[in-house]
Design an enzyme around this catalytic site. Sequence first.
Site, PDB file in Angstrom:
ATOM      1  CG  ASP A  21       3.220  -6.321  -5.510  1.00 23.47           C
ATOM      2  OD1 ASP A  21       1.734  -5.510  -4.907  1.00 23.47           O
ATOM      3  OD2 ASP A  21       3.697  -6.916  -5.314  1.00 23.47           O
TER       4      ASP A  21
ATOM      5  CB  CYS B  54      -4.106 -24.105 -25.370  1.00 23.98           C
ATOM      6  SG  CYS B  54      -3.967 -22.776 -25.230  1.00 23.98           S
TER       7      CYS B  54
ATOM      8  CB  CYS C  20      -6.702 -22.755 -28.705  1.00 23.99           C
ATOM      9  SG  CYS C  20      -6.944 -22.037 -26.480  1.00 23.99           S
TER      10      CYS C  20
ATOM     11  CG  HIS D 245      -1.980 -15.146  -2.852  1.00 23.47           C
ATOM     12  ND1 HIS D 245      -3.366 -14.952  -2.166  1.00 23.47           N
ATOM     13  CD2 HIS D 245      -2.307 -16.940  -2.702  1.00 23.47           C
ATOM     14  CE1 HIS D 245      -3.566 -15.581  -1.033  1.00 23.47           C
ATOM     15  NE2 HIS D 245      -2.700 -16.799  -1.559  1.00 23.47           N
TER      16      HIS D 245
ATOM     17  CB  THR E  97      -0.995  -0.126   1.010  1.00 17.79           C
ATOM     18  OG1 THR E  97       0.499  -0.148   2.532  1.00 17.79           O
ATOM     19  CG2 THR E  97      -1.870  -0.693   1.046  1.00 17.79           C
TER      20      THR E  97
ATOM     21  CB  CYS F 224      -6.555 -18.394 -26.486  1.00 17.90           C
ATOM     22  SG  CYS F 224      -5.359 -19.189 -26.633  1.00 17.90           S
TER      23      CYS F 224
ATOM     24  CD  GLN G  59      -1.580 -13.843   2.301  1.00 18.56           C
ATOM     25  OE1 GLN G  59      -2.825 -14.335   1.647  1.00 18.56           O
ATOM     26  NE2 GLN G  59      -0.839 -12.627   3.505  1.00 18.56           N
TER      27      GLN G  59
HETATM   28  N1  APR Z   1       1.800  -1.401   6.863  1.00 17.82           N
HETATM   29  C1  APR Z   1       1.016  -2.299   7.265  1.00 17.82           C
HETATM   30  N2  APR Z   1      -0.234  -2.620   7.423  1.00 17.82           N
HETATM   31  C2  APR Z   1      -1.186  -2.239   6.230  1.00 17.82           C
HETATM   32  C3  APR Z   1      -0.301  -1.517   5.415  1.00 17.82           C
HETATM   33  C4  APR Z   1       0.871  -1.073   6.251  1.00 17.82           C
HETATM   34  N3  APR Z   1       1.310   0.419   4.555  1.00 17.82           N
HETATM   35  N4  APR Z   1      -1.658  -0.725   4.536  1.00 17.82           N
HETATM   36  C5  APR Z   1      -2.627  -2.369   4.899  1.00 17.82           C
HETATM   37  N5  APR Z   1      -2.145  -2.866   5.873  1.00 17.82           N
HETATM   38  C6  APR Z   1      -2.966  -4.188   6.561  1.00 17.82           C
HETATM   39  C7  APR Z   1      -3.961  -3.870   6.678  1.00 17.82           C
HETATM   40  O1  APR Z   1      -4.422  -3.592   7.879  1.00 17.82           O
HETATM   41  C8  APR Z   1      -4.827  -5.431   6.760  1.00 17.82           C
HETATM   42  O2  APR Z   1      -5.016  -6.297   7.560  1.00 17.82           O
HETATM   43  O3  APR Z   1      -2.766  -5.203   5.905  1.00 17.82           O
HETATM   44  C9  APR Z   1      -3.483  -6.423   5.663  1.00 17.82           C
HETATM   45  C10 APR Z   1      -3.982  -6.901   4.647  1.00 17.82           C
HETATM   46  O4  APR Z   1      -5.232  -7.737   4.490  1.00 17.82           O
HETATM   47  P1  APR Z   1      -5.557  -7.496   2.968  1.00 17.82           P
HETATM   48  O5  APR Z   1      -6.083  -6.093   2.769  1.00 17.82           O
HETATM   49  O6  APR Z   1      -6.459  -8.980   3.837  1.00 17.82           O
HETATM   50  O7  APR Z   1      -4.527  -8.552   2.031  1.00 17.82           O
HETATM   51  P2  APR Z   1      -4.165  -9.633   1.676  1.00 17.82           P
HETATM   52  O8  APR Z   1      -4.222 -10.255   3.363  1.00 17.82           O
HETATM   53  O9  APR Z   1      -2.325  -9.848   1.903  1.00 17.82           O
HETATM   54  O10 APR Z   1      -4.869 -10.942   1.454  1.00 17.82           O
HETATM   55  C11 APR Z   1      -4.742 -12.391   1.203  1.00 17.82           C
HETATM   56  O11 APR Z   1      -6.718 -12.487   0.027  1.00 17.82           O
HETATM   57  O12 APR Z   1      -8.282 -11.528  -1.806  1.00 17.82           O
HETATM   58  C12 APR Z   1      -7.198 -12.119  -1.605  1.00 17.82           C
HETATM   59  O13 APR Z   1      -6.189 -12.474  -3.339  1.00 17.82           O
HETATM   60  C13 APR Z   1      -5.948 -11.894  -2.082  1.00 17.82           C
HETATM   61  O14 APR Z   1      -3.580 -12.296  -1.898  1.00 17.82           O
HETATM   62  C14 APR Z   1      -5.042 -11.459  -0.971  1.00 17.82           C
HETATM   63  C15 APR Z   1      -5.243 -12.207  -0.224  1.00 17.82           C
END
Ligand code: APR
Length: 230
Positions: A100, A126, A143, A115, A24, A141, A97
């Site tokens: 990016d 395919c 195919c 992920h 983020t 694709c 997870q």
């Molecule tokens: N620093 C620390 N923590 C942060 C920051 C930051 N700058 N910004 C956000 N967070 C915290 C949020 O408070 C939240 O608890 O990171 C966490 C992100 O949680 P999610 O949004 O649930 O993301 P994630 O845990 O990676 O999700 C797992 O869910 O939707 C699927 O495939 C998707 O890989 C993803 C998986």
Amino acid sequence: MEQIREWLKSSKHTVVLTGAGMSTESGVADFRSKSGWWQQINPRTVATTEALASNYELFHRFYTARINALEHIVPHEGHMILADWQQRGLVQHIATQNVDGLHTAAGAENVDELHGSIRSVRCQSCGQAAEMSRFLAKEACACGGRLRPNVILFGENLPQQAWNNTLSHMKAAQLVIVIGTSLEVYPVSQLPHMTNGKTVYINLEIEHSHFDRMVKGKAGETLKIIDASL
Ligand code: APR
């Protein structure tokens, strides 16, 4: 933080596991925070194989938005610090997870993307790899099959090699540092329980209390503080 620094310096096998909160500060939205993707859109309508099969229009729009959003995104200092710790032998393995690619862009090596990755696409029928430009142009694709990013959709299996590799690192770890994840998604949510090592959780919201140390804060800032006097 002093205790975390001590563990980091003395550990012979340190593993870092990250989630969307690690990105983020680079401008990539997470999923479950107030400003996260799942506050605006129901994941079942875009991040499942059913969505890919029966709602390609919305599926394509969602992933196109996320792919385009990555165009100007660069790793932040926290990503650079983790890559530096790996190069200095303070961290032995990074698993994420996130799809990016920012850890690798920061210079981290052998990152396990549990992920998958949004930076490449393939045919759902395919399995053939395809040019990203063809996916963005919503072309099929050769195919005739539909193109999709190499992210793991809900209901799909995680990449076996990445999972097994990360699991074995977790089991051998003397220290596991979990950063920026709600740990809501199985099976990655189970990984921190798989280690006998010390566990540290760095997150904006402290949603889990089974860690040896919990730091409520931003990933980049916290890593900078820990790194300051390593
Ligand atoms: N620093 C620390 N923590 C942060 C920051 C930051 N700058 N910004 C956000 N967070 C915290 C949020 O408070 C939240 O608890 O990171 C966490 C992100 O949680 P999610 O949004 O649930 O993301 P994630 O845990 O990676 O999700 C797992 O869910 O939707 C699927 O495939 C998707 O890989 C993803 C998986």
